[in-house]
Design a protein around this motif. Structure first.
Motif, mmCIF file in Angstrom:
data_model
loop_
_atom_site.group_PDB
_atom_site.id
_atom_site.type_symbol
_atom_site.label_atom_id
_atom_site.label_comp_id
_atom_site.label_asym_id
_atom_site.label_seq_id
_atom_site.Cartn_x
_atom_site.Cartn_y
_atom_site.Cartn_z
ATOM 1 N N HIS B 74 53.851 85.811 7.818
ATOM 2 C CA HIS B 74 53.926 84.992 9.024
ATOM 3 C C HIS B 74 55.163 85.358 9.859
ATOM 4 O O HIS B 74 56.207 85.683 9.312
ATOM 5 N N TYR B 150 67.525 81.295 9.002
ATOM 6 C CA TYR B 150 66.512 82.289 8.630
ATOM 7 C C TYR B 150 66.122 82.142 7.158
ATOM 8 O O TYR B 150 64.933 82.211 6.807
ATOM 9 N N TYR B 153 63.901 79.132 6.995
ATOM 10 C CA TYR B 153 62.546 79.426 7.487
ATOM 11 C C TYR B 153 61.758 80.197 6.420
ATOM 12 O O TYR B 153 60.579 79.941 6.197
ATOM 13 N N VAL B 156 60.561 77.914 3.717
ATOM 14 C CA VAL B 156 59.431 77.097 4.208
ATOM 15 C C VAL B 156 58.147 77.930 4.142
ATOM 16 O O VAL B 156 57.097 77.461 3.674
ATOM 17 N N ASP B 157 58.237 79.178 4.579
ATOM 18 C CA ASP B 157 57.047 80.038 4.607
ATOM 19 C C ASP B 157 56.582 80.402 3.193
ATOM 20 O O ASP B 157 55.382 80.463 2.922
#
Lengths: 425, 192
Positions: B74, B150, B153, B156-157
């Protein structure tokens, strides 16, 4: 038939000579250092200066720029929204000096392409082996009455600095319930998504402080950059506050202003807005036309591979001033073009082929504090012209998640920090 | 067409292009320099979120870009840009960034969380993310001093499944609480 007759021998000799003149003309006299003169210290000019020195520290680079500081136009809409101070957009030239660039604060008044000389208002003269011209934009006379005085009444704020401060001050001073009129320019112009991001940032300020106010966009175009995404953002964050009127519906957008009366007129109507942001049509920065580098369009035609002027040999034009489509007139594109041209100039002054270029553009628009959108593209050279790489690039998806939109805000701010470091060292 | 007519053209091209007769690939530097606008000069990001890619192994960069390109990993903007290049070009870019030193950042972190993270690191991450995440192993990214947003993120991904975790990593991550994971990320971000 397999022999060279006298006539073809002459042709061969002539063509070989022509190539050596066109291709590698500027091998300096014994021991002399190669001189590159850069006209303009914005994104394109400053990047080119730094990257030439990075690639070959033996090349002497002189950058001529009238101002002691540069204010980036990108992110200046955040100043209008109130989340950013103008000082954060201000950059000096000490970084370039540390990389060995000679920075001269003066205004270039003439470029002699035959004599390979640049002359300044201060009476100095600089000879060059290669010249890079990066003068940005100047305004065309498409709006009647929009003179120096009118610019103080209806700021364009399309070159950041005092104009940005002025527009912000007018927004702060206006009463709740007033109308802010934005007049975006016709294509092509600097920062295609800029006027519409600006509408978002002004609406963000008004929504919090003057919620009865409205924004009226009288466009000189019938469509605009990231239109679907901006329309979605206006509806999502600023419902009922922003009205966009296409050129068809307004008779071609704003045609005249009257600074004394405080009025702005289209073909059909006269408006008396609380604040008006008039962004005129644009052409290449003044020195480009003075130096004969522009064509009838007012912009500078260039060769795709090296951005060398199609009109004058030895001069490369980069950034907003160049006819560089499909590359947009953006900060990222100017930075990317400057690196390609820096490599080409270093190759040419050393008698090498400029090599194969590659460009990138990414433009962020911050539509709300936790919501940003972007457009990106990769470009290559096809048949001597800049082309988009098939399958690459595109817009933020319309259905991207709030989490991703928030990430794009921080990526936009990272982009600002990184590209300004990259430009000004 | 006679040979005579062709000769001047051929000779001209030869002189213009030097040894390279065919359109060449852009050089590694040419390609890598296009990344600087977002990732910083030489891949050293000034933050606050876009990751530094300086010091990343060539293999990891190629693998990451291929995953962005296919959509398997993603991203916001990286996938759109990755689709403009081929594997050979990723390799060239990777060769440039692999030569750069790992970027050292100065970020606000919570000392208590960093200390907790240091404990968890030894038990859970060290085997693959060696040297406090600073070693550019072929198949692992640089975590040391990486920008915290970062890293967050990324986690989370990983947790949502929009980025694939290696099996060994998934086993560890599944066992850790949200607080423990945050402590680990702050530990990596705090490395000097």
């Amino acid at each position: 038939m397999n022999r060279i007759n006298r006539r073809s021998f002459i042709r061969i000799a002539a063509s070989a000579a022509a190539v050596s003149v066109v291709g590698f003309p500027a091998i300096a006299a014994a021991g002399g250092k190669q001189q590159v003169v850069i006209v303009g210290g914005g994104v394109g000019g400053a990047t080119a200066a730094r990257y030439i020195r990075r690639a070959d520290a033996s090349v002497e680079v002189t950058l001529i720029e009238p101002n002691k500081h540069y204010y980036t136009c990108f992110m200046s809409n955040e100043v209008l929204g109130g989340d950013r101070q103008l000082d954060s957009l201000k950059f000096g030239y000490d970084g370039l000096a540390k990389h060995g660039v000679t920075v001269v604060h003066d205004t270039v008044t003439a470029i002699d392409a035959k004599g390979r000389t640049v002359t300044t208002r201060g009476g100095k003269s600089f000879s060059y082996d290669r010249c890079i011209v990066a003068p940005g934009i100047s305004f065309a006379d498409n709006i009647k009455g929009y003179d120096i005085v009118a610019q103080e009444k209806f700021p364009h704020a399309w070159k950041a600095g005092p104009q940005t401060t002025l527009l912000r001050q007018q927004l702060e001073d206006m009463a709740d319930g007033g109308t802010v009129l934005i007049a975006p320019p016709p294509n092509p112009f600097r920062c295609p998504p800029g006027p519409y991001e600006r509408a978002c940032q002004i609406a963000y300020y008004l929504k919090a402080h003057k919620p009865k106010s409205k924004i009226l966009i009288l466009d000189a175009k019938d469509s605009f950059s990231k239109q679907g995404l901006f329309t979605q953002a206006w509806d999502r964050h600023y419902k009922g506050m922003i009205e966009w009127v296409s050129a068809v519906d307004s008779g071609g957008g704003v045609k005249s202003v009257n600074a004394a009366a405080g009025t702005v007129s289209t073909e059909f109507d006269e408006y008396k807005p609380a604040v008006a942001n008039i962004i005129p049509a644009q052409v290449a920065g003044t020195i480009a036309s003075v130096a004969g580098l522009t064509d009838d369009s007012g912009w500078c035609p260039v060769e795709g591979k090296t951005f060398e002027s199609s009109i004058h040999q030895g001069i490369h034009v980069i950034g907003d001033a160049a006819i560089q489509a499909p590359l947009p007139k953006s900060g990222y594109a100017a930075n990317s073009e400057a690196k390609v041209v820096a490599a080409a100039v270093v190759a040419l002054v050393n008698g090498r082929d400029p090599g194969t270029p590659s460009w990138v553009n990414t433009c962020y628009s911050i539509v709300a504090p936790q919501d940003a959108i972007s457009v990106a593209m990769v470009y290559n050279l096809v048949d001597g012209k800049v082309a988009t790489v098939e399958g690459s690039g595109g817009l933020t998806p319309v259905d991207s998640s709030p989490e991703d939109r928030a990430r794009e805000v921080l990526y936009a701010h990272s982009w600002f920090n990184n590209i300004t470091n990259d430009i000004f060292g | 067409m006679s040979v005579n007519k062709n000769l001047p053209v051929l000779l001209g091209c030869g002189m213009l292009l030097g040894s390279a007769q065919l359109p060449a690939s852009p050089t590694a530097t040419m390609l890598a320099d296009t990344c600087a606008g977002c990732h910083g000069t030489d891949g050293a990001s000034a933050g606050p979120a876009t990751p530094s890619i300086a010091g990343m192994s060539e293999e990891y960069l190629v693998e990451s870009m291929e995953a962005f390109k296919s959509g398997e990993r993603h991203s916001t903007v990286m996938g759109r840009i990755a689709r403009g290049y081929g594997k050979e070009e990723f390799k060239l870019m990777g060769s440039v960034f692999a030569k750069q030193p790992v970027t050292v950042t100065s970020q606000q972190t919570d000392p208590a969380r960093v200390a907790a993270g240091a404990q968890l690191y030894g038990d859970n991450c060290e085997k693959c993310h060696d040297k406090n995440g600073a070693l550019a192993d072929d198949d692992a990214g640089i975590l040391a001093s990486q920008w915290l947003p970062y890293l967050q993120y990324s986690m989370v991904d990983f947790k949502s499944g929009s980025r694939e975790m290696a099996k060994k990593m998934k086993k560890k991550v599944d066992k850790l609480s949200a607080d423990e994971l945050e402590a680990l990320l702050q530990f990596f971000a705090s490395q000097q």
